[in-house]
Design a protein around this motif. Structure first.
Motif, PDB file in Angstrom:
ATOM      1  N   SER A   9       0.818  -1.076  -0.100  1.00 18.20           N
ATOM      2  CA  SER A   9       0.047  -0.041  -0.124  1.00 18.20           C
ATOM      3  C   SER A   9       0.924   1.111  -0.068  1.00 18.20           C
ATOM      4  N   THR A  10       2.132   1.100   0.572  1.00 15.16           N
ATOM      5  CA  THR A  10       2.985   2.165   0.831  1.00 15.16           C
ATOM      6  C   THR A  10       4.448   1.703   0.307  1.00 15.16           C
ATOM      7  N   LEU A  11       5.062   2.336  -0.165  1.00 14.37           N
ATOM      8  CA  LEU A  11       6.281   1.994  -0.684  1.00 14.37           C
ATOM      9  C   LEU A  11       7.563   3.157  -0.402  1.00 14.37           C
ATOM     10  N   THR A  20       9.027  -2.428  -7.671  1.00 18.14           N
ATOM     11  CA  THR A  20       7.984  -3.039  -8.216  1.00 18.14           C
ATOM     12  C   THR A  20       7.040  -3.144  -7.378  1.00 18.14           C
ATOM     13  N   ILE A  21       5.633  -2.803  -7.801  1.00 15.64           N
ATOM     14  CA  ILE A  21       4.439  -2.856  -7.263  1.00 15.64           C
ATOM     15  C   ILE A  21       3.653  -4.213  -7.745  1.00 15.64           C
ATOM     16  N   THR A  22       2.965  -4.896  -7.235  1.00 18.90           N
ATOM     17  CA  THR A  22       2.201  -5.986  -7.601  1.00 18.90           C
ATOM     18  C   THR A  22       0.614  -5.866  -7.465  1.00 18.90           C
ATOM     19  N   PRO A  80      12.843  11.968  -9.359  1.00 17.16           N
ATOM     20  CA  PRO A  80      11.946  12.449  -8.461  1.00 17.16           C
ATOM     21  C   PRO A  80      10.449  12.657  -8.716  1.00 17.16           C
ATOM     22  N   ASP A  81      10.289  13.073 -10.214  1.00 13.75           N
ATOM     23  CA  ASP A  81       9.019  12.979 -10.491  1.00 13.75           C
ATOM     24  C   ASP A  81       8.223  11.859 -10.560  1.00 13.75           C
ATOM     25  N   ASP A  82       8.672  10.693 -10.056  1.00 13.41           N
ATOM     26  CA  ASP A  82       8.111   9.639  -9.820  1.00 13.41           C
ATOM     27  C   ASP A  82       7.156   9.330  -8.540  1.00 13.41           C
ATOM     28  N   PHE A  83       7.528  10.206  -7.758  1.00 11.73           N
ATOM     29  CA  PHE A  83       6.869  10.008  -6.296  1.00 11.73           C
ATOM     30  C   PHE A  83       5.525  10.355  -6.383  1.00 11.73           C
ATOM     31  N   ALA A  84       4.570   9.268  -6.263  1.00 16.86           N
ATOM     32  CA  ALA A  84       3.054   9.548  -6.641  1.00 16.86           C
ATOM     33  C   ALA A  84       2.609   8.343  -6.068  1.00 16.86           C
ATOM     34  N   THR A  85       1.178   8.147  -6.543  1.00 16.38           N
ATOM     35  CA  THR A  85       0.245   7.086  -6.136  1.00 16.38           C
ATOM     36  C   THR A  85       0.034   6.386  -7.509  1.00 16.38           C
ATOM     37  N   TYR A  86       0.165   5.041  -7.333  1.00 13.93           N
ATOM     38  CA  TYR A  86      -0.112   4.406  -8.489  1.00 13.93           C
ATOM     39  C   TYR A  86      -1.202   3.333  -8.565  1.00 13.93           C
ATOM     40  N   TYR A  87      -1.942   3.121  -9.445  1.00 18.06           N
ATOM     41  CA  TYR A  87      -3.313   2.405  -9.365  1.00 18.06           C
ATOM     42  C   TYR A  87      -3.441   1.482 -10.741  1.00 18.06           C
ATOM     43  N   CYS A  88      -3.703   0.128 -10.108  1.00 18.72           N
ATOM     44  CA  CYS A  88      -4.067  -0.662 -11.271  1.00 18.72           C
ATOM     45  C   CYS A  88      -5.368  -0.767 -11.690  1.00 18.72           C
ATOM     46  N   GLN A  89      -5.976  -1.055 -12.865  1.00 21.63           N
ATOM     47  CA  GLN A  89      -7.210  -1.174 -13.008  1.00 21.63           C
ATOM     48  C   GLN A  89      -7.379  -2.347 -14.214  1.00 21.63           C
ATOM     49  N   GLN A  90      -8.469  -3.116 -13.972  1.00 22.41           N
ATOM     50  CA  GLN A  90      -8.890  -3.981 -15.132  1.00 22.41           C
ATOM     51  C   GLN A  90     -10.162  -3.564 -15.930  1.00 22.41           C
ATOM     52  N   TYR A  91      -9.837  -3.643 -17.209  1.00 18.87           N
ATOM     53  CA  TYR A  91     -10.963  -3.429 -18.111  1.00 18.87           C
ATOM     54  C   TYR A  91     -11.171  -4.613 -19.073  1.00 18.87           C
ATOM     55  N   ASN A  92     -11.171  -5.925 -18.365  1.00 23.41           N
ATOM     56  CA  ASN A  92     -11.539  -7.127 -19.088  1.00 23.41           C
ATOM     57  C   ASN A  92     -13.139  -7.040 -18.944  1.00 23.41           C
ATOM     58  N   SER A  93     -13.843  -6.701 -17.921  1.00 18.64           N
ATOM     59  CA  SER A  93     -15.114  -6.692 -17.999  1.00 18.64           C
ATOM     60  C   SER A  93     -15.844  -5.541 -17.077  1.00 18.64           C
ATOM     61  N   TYR A  96     -15.733  -1.794 -14.159  1.00 16.54           N
ATOM     62  CA  TYR A  96     -14.324  -1.672 -14.255  1.00 16.54           C
ATOM     63  C   TYR A  96     -13.814  -1.324 -13.123  1.00 16.54           C
ATOM     64  N   THR A  97     -12.744  -2.062 -12.566  1.00 15.45           N
ATOM     65  CA  THR A  97     -12.343  -1.767 -11.083  1.00 15.45           C
ATOM     66  C   THR A  97     -11.022  -1.528 -10.861  1.00 15.45           C
ATOM     67  N   PHE A  98     -10.564  -0.773  -9.879  1.00  8.95           N
ATOM     68  CA  PHE A  98      -9.161  -0.535  -9.490  1.00  8.95           C
ATOM     69  C   PHE A  98      -8.682  -1.179  -8.225  1.00  8.95           C
ATOM     70  N   GLY A  99      -7.349  -1.023  -8.290  1.00  5.99           N
ATOM     71  CA  GLY A  99      -6.762  -1.613  -6.941  1.00  5.99           C
ATOM     72  C   GLY A  99      -6.854  -0.196  -6.348  1.00  5.99           C
ATOM     73  N   GLN A 100      -6.479  -0.503  -4.805  1.00  7.03           N
ATOM     74  CA  GLN A 100      -6.793   0.574  -3.709  1.00  7.03           C
ATOM     75  C   GLN A 100      -5.484   1.587  -3.816  1.00  7.03           C
ATOM     76  N   GLY A 101      -4.478   1.149  -4.699  1.00 10.79           N
ATOM     77  CA  GLY A 101      -3.293   2.414  -4.761  1.00 10.79           C
ATOM     78  C   GLY A 101      -1.969   1.912  -3.911  1.00 10.79           C
ATOM     79  N   THR A 102      -1.275   2.419  -4.669  1.00 10.64           N
ATOM     80  CA  THR A 102       0.343   2.402  -3.807  1.00 10.64           C
ATOM     81  C   THR A 102       0.950   3.639  -3.815  1.00 10.64           C
ATOM     82  N   LYS A 103       0.897   4.049  -2.634  1.00 10.82           N
ATOM     83  CA  LYS A 103       1.978   5.531  -2.521  1.00 10.82           C
ATOM     84  C   LYS A 103       3.257   5.231  -2.388  1.00 10.82           C
ATOM     85  N   LEU A 104       4.062   5.887  -3.478  1.00  2.68           N
ATOM     86  CA  LEU A 104       5.448   5.741  -3.441  1.00  2.68           C
ATOM     87  C   LEU A 104       6.132   7.120  -2.832  1.00  2.68           C
ATOM     88  N   GLU A 105       6.698   6.907  -1.780  1.00  2.00           N
ATOM     89  CA  GLU A 105       7.136   7.686  -0.867  1.00  2.00           C
ATOM     90  C   GLU A 105       8.711   7.982  -1.141  1.00  2.00           C
TER      91      GLU A 105
END
Lengths: 107, 119
Positions: A9-11, A20-22, A80-93, A96-105
């Motif tokens: 959730s946080t990195l 790496t985010i899974t 430095p510009d990469d510090f942000a929150t990252y979300y995965c999202q499925q668009y198979n069906s 459409y749903t997102f992951g809860q996010g990973t905050k990169l600190e």
């Protein structure tokens, strides 16, 4: 509905690190997975689609892999510009749903 | 250049209504599917609704089904979200997002508009 689970959730990391985010899907979604980057107060930005295809203009230090239910987003050398929150999202069906996010600190 | 500009957000009491708009430019609006995605304060992203390029196919998240209505106006190149029976849990920034490549892939986003449901 397909549930998307990200880890961690946080990195905390430093400039120059490889991170790496899974993302795991509750059922197979093929390669219909996208990654977005969001900075505070801004709209999300598409980084990767179809699990591993880089959106135009996205730096090559970003890469994605996986298929089925297991996916990863890798940043090869953090900038430095990469510090942000990252979300995965499925668009198979729908829905459409997102992951809860990973905050990169910054460590 | 693709641009999506949302408007219509604001403060509304529980049970009230609000209509959001999204003005699109820089692409052929009728060719592409459109969506609304929301983000509650400090929380993650939640897809809300989808409308096909022709307007013939519409989907909603269960959390808003029966209360929200998505529509589009081709003459005005605009997307709308009519929100009725608003609840505190609808408080969020609402983004319109275009799917120009494949359904469900949000490749262009607006800047968002904040909806606050509170008495």
């Amino acid at each position: 509905d397909i549930q998307m689970t990200q880890s961690p959730s946080t990195l905390s990391a430093s400039v120059g690190d490889r991170v790496t985010i899974t993302c795991r899907a509750s059922q197979s979604i093929g390669s219909w997975l996208a990654w977005y980057q969001q900075k505070p107060g801004k709209a999300p930005k598409l980084l990767i689609y179809k699990a591993s295809t880089l959106e135009s203009g996205v730096p090559s230090r970003f890469s994605g892999s996986g298929s089925g239910t297991e996916f990863t987003l890798t940043i090869s050398s953090l900038q430095p510009d990469d510090f942000a929150t990252y979300y995965c999202q499925q668009y198979n069906s729908y829905p459409y749903t997102f992951g809860q996010g990973t905050k990169l600190e910054i460590k | 250049e693709v641009q999506l500009v949302e408007s219509g957000g604001g403060l509304v009491q529980p049970g009230g209504s609000l209509r959001l708009s999204c003005a699109a430019s820089g692409f052929t609006f009728s060719n592409y599917e459109m969506n609304w995605v929301r983000q509650a304060p400090g929380k993650g992203l939640e897809w809300v609704s989808y409308i096909s390029g022709s307007g013939s196919t519409i989907y909603y998240a269960d959390s808003v089904k029966g209360r929200f209505t998505i529509s589009r106006d081709y003459a005005k190149n605009s997307l709308y979200l009519q929100m009725n029976s608003l609840r505190a849990e609808d408080t969020a920034v609402y983004y319109c997002a275009a799917s120009t490549a494949v359904a469900g892939l949000f490749d262009y986003w607006g800047q968002g508009t904040l909806v606050t449901v509170s008495s």
